[in-house]
Scaffold this motif. Structure first.
Motif, PDB file in Angstrom:
ATOM      1  N   ILE A  18      20.644   7.983  40.487  1.00  0.00           N
ATOM      2  CA  ILE A  18      20.435   7.059  39.383  1.00  0.00           C
ATOM      3  C   ILE A  18      19.007   6.720  39.784  1.00  0.00           C
ATOM      4  O   ILE A  18      18.129   6.224  38.544  1.00  0.00           O
ATOM      5  N   LEU A  19      19.331   6.459  40.858  1.00  0.00           N
ATOM      6  CA  LEU A  19      18.289   5.414  41.226  1.00  0.00           C
ATOM      7  C   LEU A  19      16.810   6.267  41.774  1.00  0.00           C
ATOM      8  O   LEU A  19      16.112   5.470  41.610  1.00  0.00           O
ATOM      9  N   THR A  20      17.516   6.915  41.831  1.00  0.00           N
ATOM     10  CA  THR A  20      15.997   7.337  42.985  1.00  0.00           C
ATOM     11  C   THR A  20      14.868   8.131  41.325  1.00  0.00           C
ATOM     12  O   THR A  20      13.866   7.504  41.417  1.00  0.00           O
ATOM     13  N   ARG A  21      15.539   8.304  40.303  1.00  0.00           N
ATOM     14  CA  ARG A  21      15.335   8.895  39.255  1.00  0.00           C
ATOM     15  C   ARG A  21      14.317   7.634  38.579  1.00  0.00           C
ATOM     16  O   ARG A  21      13.519   7.677  38.043  1.00  0.00           O
ATOM     17  N   ALA A  22      15.300   6.569  38.894  1.00  0.00           N
ATOM     18  CA  ALA A  22      14.527   5.387  37.480  1.00  0.00           C
ATOM     19  C   ALA A  22      13.265   4.923  38.814  1.00  0.00           C
ATOM     20  O   ALA A  22      12.311   3.960  38.087  1.00  0.00           O
ATOM     21  N   ASP A  23      13.307   5.262  39.888  1.00  0.00           N
ATOM     22  CA  ASP A  23      11.957   4.750  40.799  1.00  0.00           C
ATOM     23  C   ASP A  23      11.011   5.637  40.279  1.00  0.00           C
ATOM     24  O   ASP A  23      10.252   5.382  41.193  1.00  0.00           O
ATOM     25  N   VAL A  24      10.845   6.410  39.992  1.00  0.00           N
ATOM     26  CA  VAL A  24       9.923   7.084  39.347  1.00  0.00           C
ATOM     27  C   VAL A  24       8.671   5.859  37.943  1.00  0.00           C
ATOM     28  O   VAL A  24       9.840   6.230  36.783  1.00  0.00           O
TER      29      VAL A  24
END
Length: 475
Positions: free
Chosen positions: A380-386
């Motif tokens: 989730i964090l990695t997707r949100a970081d875009v």
């Protein structure tokens, strides 16, 4: 727009509920006043659900305990010193507090408790007008001495008395203003906002545990970004989380990079969207939200202006993880939360290497192993970081993450990726190498684990052959 007719009808429903009706009758029979107070009254008028019932009364703690015992299945008096008795009535947990008139002395972290005599005086000492309303029961009468209904209609947060006096009584109320702004979507009245900015340093008398509690409640709201902006704009956040305003890095005309502060708030908002999409009925994930908010706090410390106008933040993930650990420890977060958040920050850049070129199965296995129990949050964090506005780049990153999640799922089906272990355990290593417990066993275990990650399952016989060959090379 607040529908008062509907709101008053909901107050009637609240008064008629089994818990309220039972307690109202018990206190009336004992000759004492009782009123539902604060959040339940506010939420009933707004048409929001409420999970906690708070009551206030003219009865003193010993009398409260005597009255509630016959109508409750359990009682606890851990808050007796502050006039509060807890009980379980009709299967619900409630708190009943004697009218209060306490205040802080401006130097200590605990209030001086003084019991009051009237409901109106008790309401006036509360934090905000929208929380300073009560529903007298059993006669079902709304008591609103400070204009809470008007402020509900206007969507405004305002203190019942001079905000400087109110915040002087309890500086934590300044944090609560940010939290309620986020929770209710209300604006903070101008004079109240100015008082927060002026009195922000008085938060120092409040214990870290209480500050942490309010920060956590803010992050659990539907729109914590709104409250965080209040904290940053007033300077209040400098007192307990200065790493956030530090993200507002200066940008000169020759070196350009995205606004890290705004980026972090966007990542937090997007993480919440992904969290809800995956787990719509789950409780707010505070660990994920903390990680999203803090994931780039290492950037100011690692910022380097490169020739040609580039800006680099080498190792900001590792530096940020250490900074987050230190800050969360100061705020008295528990070890599990600190460990989860720091690991997520440390790993949040790992995926972007995958986006540059497909990983081998070995790299995917290592990614899962290193993430451990935090894999779902890391997704989730990695997707949100875009947060790029470049649609082509955003689509490429989204596709890459879809791909890695699909590969993880496929590998998990093949070999139970969640529980990757070498083909031989420590006892078997000792038997094969004829050694006792010690560093050699650990080195051999790591060698076999690397083989497992690189090549998948080897089987005991092949693993033993490789182990013996490795051992021979060690001399």
């Amino acid at each position: 727009m607040l529908n008062m007719a509907a709101g008053l009808a909901r107050l009637g429903d609240l008064a008629a509920s089994p818990v309220v009706a039972t307690l109202a009758q018990a206190f009336a029979d004992a000759g004492h006043d009782l009123a539902v107070v604060g959040g339940p009254v506010r939420d009933a008028l707004l048409g929001r659900t409420t999970n906690d019932l708070d009551f206030t009364t003219d009865a003193r703690p010993d009398d409260i305990l005597r009255i509630v015992t016959p109508v409750s299945s359990a009682q606890w008096d851990i808050g007796r010193a502050f006039g509060t008795i807890g009980a379980r009535v009709q299967g619900e947990q409630v708190e009943i507090t004697t009218y209060r008139a306490d205040s802080y002395d401006g130097e200590t972290r605990k209030p001086t408790v003084e019991f009051g005599d009237t409901l109106e005086a008790d309401l006036t000492r509360r934090d905000f007008t929208v929380n300073a309303m009560a529903l007298r029961v059993p006669d079902v009468r709304l008591v609103d001495p400070t204009g809470g209904v008007e402020d509900l209609v206007a969507g405004v947060l305002r203190t019942p008395i001079d905000p400087r006096v109110s915040f002087g009584d309890d500086p934590l109320r300044m944090l609560r203003a940010a939290r309620f702004s986020a929770q209710l979507g209300f604006a903070i009245e101008e004079g109240t906002l100015a008082a927060i900015a002026d009195l922000r340093e008085t938060l120092a008398i409040v214990s870290p545990e209480r500050v942490q509690g309010e920060l956590t409640r803010l992050l659990q709201t539907d729109d914590p970004v709104r409250g965080l902006r209040v904290l940053v704009e007033t300077g209040l956040i400098d007192q307990f989380l200065p790493e956030i305003p530090a993200l507002r890095l200066e940008v000169d005309e020759h070196h350009h990079h995205k606004d890290v502060y705004e980026h972090s708030l966007t990542v937090l908002a997007q993480a919440i969207e992904h969290e809800r999409a995956r787990h719509p009925d789950a409780e707010p994930d505070v660990k994920l939200r903390l990680a999203a908010l803090l994931h780039d706090i290492g950037k100011p410390r690692t910022r380097k202006l490169e020739p040609g106008g580039a800006v680099s933040f080498h190792h900001h993930d590792l530096v940020g993880a250490r900074m987050a650990k230190k800050r969360l420890q100061a705020l008295r977060y528990d070890g599990e939360t600190i460990g989860s958040v720091s690991k997520l920050i440390e790993l949040h850049l790992r995926f972007f290497g995958y986006a540059e070129g497909a990983w081998t199965d070995s790299a995917v296995r290592r990614y899962v192993r290193d993430a451990g129990d935090e894999l779902e949050r890391l997704h989730i964090l990695t997707r949100a970081d875009v947060t790029t506005r470049n649609r082509r780049k955003a689509a490429r990153l989204a596709h890459a993450y879809d791909d890695i999640e699909a590969r993880i799922a496929a590998l998990r089906e093949q070999e139970e990726l969640d529980a990757i272990r070498p083909d031989l355990d420590g006892n078997e290593i000792q038997r094969i190498l004829d050694v006792g417990p010690g560093p050699v066993v650990g080195q051999a275990y790591r060698f076999l684990l690397d083989l497992r990650l690189d090549e998948g399952a080897l089987g005991p016989e092949e693993a033993e052959r490789r182990l013996r060959a490795w051992w021979a090379e060690q001399g």
